[in-house]
Write an enzyme that holds these catalytic residues in place. Structure first.
Site, mmCIF file in Angstrom:
data_model
loop_
_atom_site.group_PDB
_atom_site.id
_atom_site.type_symbol
_atom_site.label_atom_id
_atom_site.label_comp_id
_atom_site.label_asym_id
_atom_site.label_seq_id
_atom_site.Cartn_x
_atom_site.Cartn_y
_atom_site.Cartn_z
ATOM 1 N N GLU A 377 0.864 -1.186 0.000
ATOM 2 C CA GLU A 377 0.000 0.000 0.000
ATOM 3 C C GLU A 377 0.892 1.224 0.000
ATOM 4 O OE1 GLU A 377 -3.057 0.148 3.021
ATOM 5 O OE2 GLU A 377 -2.879 2.330 3.190
ATOM 6 N N GLU A 382 -2.179 11.283 3.904
ATOM 7 C CA GLU A 382 -3.327 11.142 4.796
ATOM 8 C C GLU A 382 -3.094 12.062 5.984
ATOM 9 O OE1 GLU A 382 -3.843 7.127 6.177
ATOM 10 O OE2 GLU A 382 -1.697 6.795 6.388
#
Length: 506
Positions: A377, A382
């Site tokens: 990932e 974020e």
């Protein structure tokens, strides 16, 4: 000792005299570095009017501003025609004079043309008193005439109206850049500023800030006059066509339509992933509080918007929000992936721009390395809304569930996340680098990551297979220790200006 200001006045006077021969509207000095190779930025002078016509006895107040805020002196090239004191020009004789506002480094001029006095300005002829030798109103019904006297010493340029002069009538900025405009009123009136489209460019006190690609008209206005500057905004780090040096653009979404382009993006809905015959973990594996809907996703004004809203939803969720992805529609092995975004601050907000592996086949969301995190990932950006000016960039890998490994970096932004920032990752077969506002903040090489077995470090797996992109706004969950929105929370929106994918030129 002779003062420096005296020499300044002499030099300026000599220059003004030369300029008077051509009556040019304004002139600037050229200044160079000591080595004579590179020109230094030139200070500029802005004058409210570049030409004015008066009658003998008339006056006008000129305004001037220097871009470097230096002291201004005023000079008339022919004081038998017009005198000037602190910008106030008095017409004393017929002819033409060049009135100049000058500093040590810049000047601007106004051509003053003086004509004969109007006989009606002296109704008494040789007897200025006439039947009314003065009284309370020596000027008759028009006590000001061309000589403003009274409370308003500035009748304006001939017509008596205010004139606003703006320092630039056209301006091009990259998104995120700012530049100061200067506006001068011939009446020295207060100037207000406005933008025809604040989604493209904002203005405050003359400082223009580029927000989004497009065109906006910036207006400087007094009660009776205005001037305008057309501002063209282009994307930072790229031309208007999205070009980036050393790369070719292979995919983009500028969100210029009125709805999400479903040839590029799909929706993820509800509380868990559904792909082929596989079902992802409930509540997205992080105990998140939102229920994803199509309605939370919108496109307008050249931007994607994803809005989290406090409302009762299915599966006991108390919030709705949105999540989109390019799975099956757009996926790449290696490249430069970039988005320009602004994301909400506040407790419980979890915006993200990230990448997951394209499934090997349509029956399962896994790829040849298995499921998460063995198949990898890439979190491009974020943020914990609670930390208003910080973002995380992270790489996940390892062995499914029982041996999750990762590398993460927290970056402090120059402003809060709810201002525009660019987030990008440059992914090659040997390393992955993250960029925030075009500054590299983290690099991880293949000698750090691994899949299935840590002895595989130094191999390209799992980051040698196609990945797709996701954008979402989650609420709550494990990421920020189950922090939830405040009781007063009603809604919050993340905005995306563009998403672009580049591949390096061969």
């Amino acid at each position: 000792m002779v003062k420096k200001s005296y020499f300044n006045r002499v030099i300026v006077f000599m220059l003004v005299t030369a300029l008077a021969l051509s009556f040019s509207g304004c002139s600037f000095f050229d200044w160079f570095n000591n080595d004579g190779t590179e020109p230094k930025p030139e200070p500029e002078m802005y004058i409210s009017q570049t030409s004015v016509t008066l009658k003998v006895g008339g006056s006008v107040l000129l305004q001037a501003t220097a871009s470097d805020d230096s002291e201004i002196i005023w000079i008339s090239s022919d004081e038998s025609v017009a005198t000037v004191t602190d910008g106030l020009v008095n017409a004393v004789g017929e002819g033409v004079s060049l009135v100049t506002a000058a500093s040590d480094s810049a000047m601007a001029s106004c051509t003053v043309t003086v004509g004969p006095a109007d006989p009606t300005d002296n109704p008494g002829g040789d007897n200025p008193g006439g039947d009314n030798p003065g009284g309370d109103n020596p000027g008759g019904d028009n006590p000001g005439g061309d000589n403003p006297g009274g409370d308003n010493p500035n009748p304006g340029p001939g017509t008596g109206g205010d004139v606003v002069t703006i320092s630039k009538t056209a301006l091009t900025l990259n998104v995120g850049e700012s530049e100061r405009l200067i506006a001068v009123s011939s009446f020295n009136s207060s100037v207000s500023w406005s933008s025809s489209d604040s989604t493209v460019a904002t203005v405050a006190g003359g400082v223009v800030t580029a927000v989004h690609s497009g065109e906006a008209v910036i207006t400087a206005k007094t009660a009776t006059a205005s001037a305008q500057c057309v501002v063209t905004v282009i994307f930072p780090g790229a031309g208007e066509d999205g070009a980036k040096e050393g790369y070719k653009l292979v995919w983009r979404d500028e969100f210029d339509g009125t709805a999400l382009d479903t040839t590029k993006w799909g929706y993820q809905l509800g509380v868990q992933d559904q792909y082929g015959s596989s079902t992802g973990p409930v509540f997205w594996g992080n105990d998140e509080l939102q229920y994803y809907t199509r309605e939370a996703v919108s496109v307008s004004n050249g931007m994607l918007a994803i809005t989290a809203t406090k409302q009762a939803m299915g599966d006991g969720r108390s919030y709705s929000s949105g999540r989109i992805l390019t799975r099956d529609l757009g996926y790449w092995t290696y490249g430069y992936f970039e988005a320009r975004m602004k994301t909400p601050t506040g407790n419980g907000m979890w915006p993200a721009f990230w990448m997951l592996p394209q499934p090997t086949n349509a029956s399962s969301s896994d790829n040849i390395y298995g499921g998460w995190p063995a198949n990898g990932e890439i979190d491009i950006m974020e943020a914990k809304g609670r930390l208003a000016n910080k973002v995380d960039t992270t790489l996940h890998f390892g062995k499914a569930w029982n041996a999750h490994d990762y590398v993460s970096k927290e970056t402090t932004l120059s402003s809060n996340t709810d201002e525009w920032h660019t987030y990008a990752v440059d992914w090659t077969d040997s390393e992955i680098s993250w960029y925030v506002d075009e500054v590299k903040v983290l690099t991880v090489t293949k000698y750090r990551w691994w899949s299935q077995d840590s002895s595989n470090q130094g191999q390209s797996m799992p980051f040698d297979k196609p990945f797709y992109m996701l954008i979402n706004l989650a609420v709550g969950g494990q990421y920020d220790g189950y922090t939830q929105p405040d009781e007063s929370f009603t809604s919050a929106t993340m905005y995306v200006d563009y998403v672009r994918v580049y591949e390096k030129n061969n």
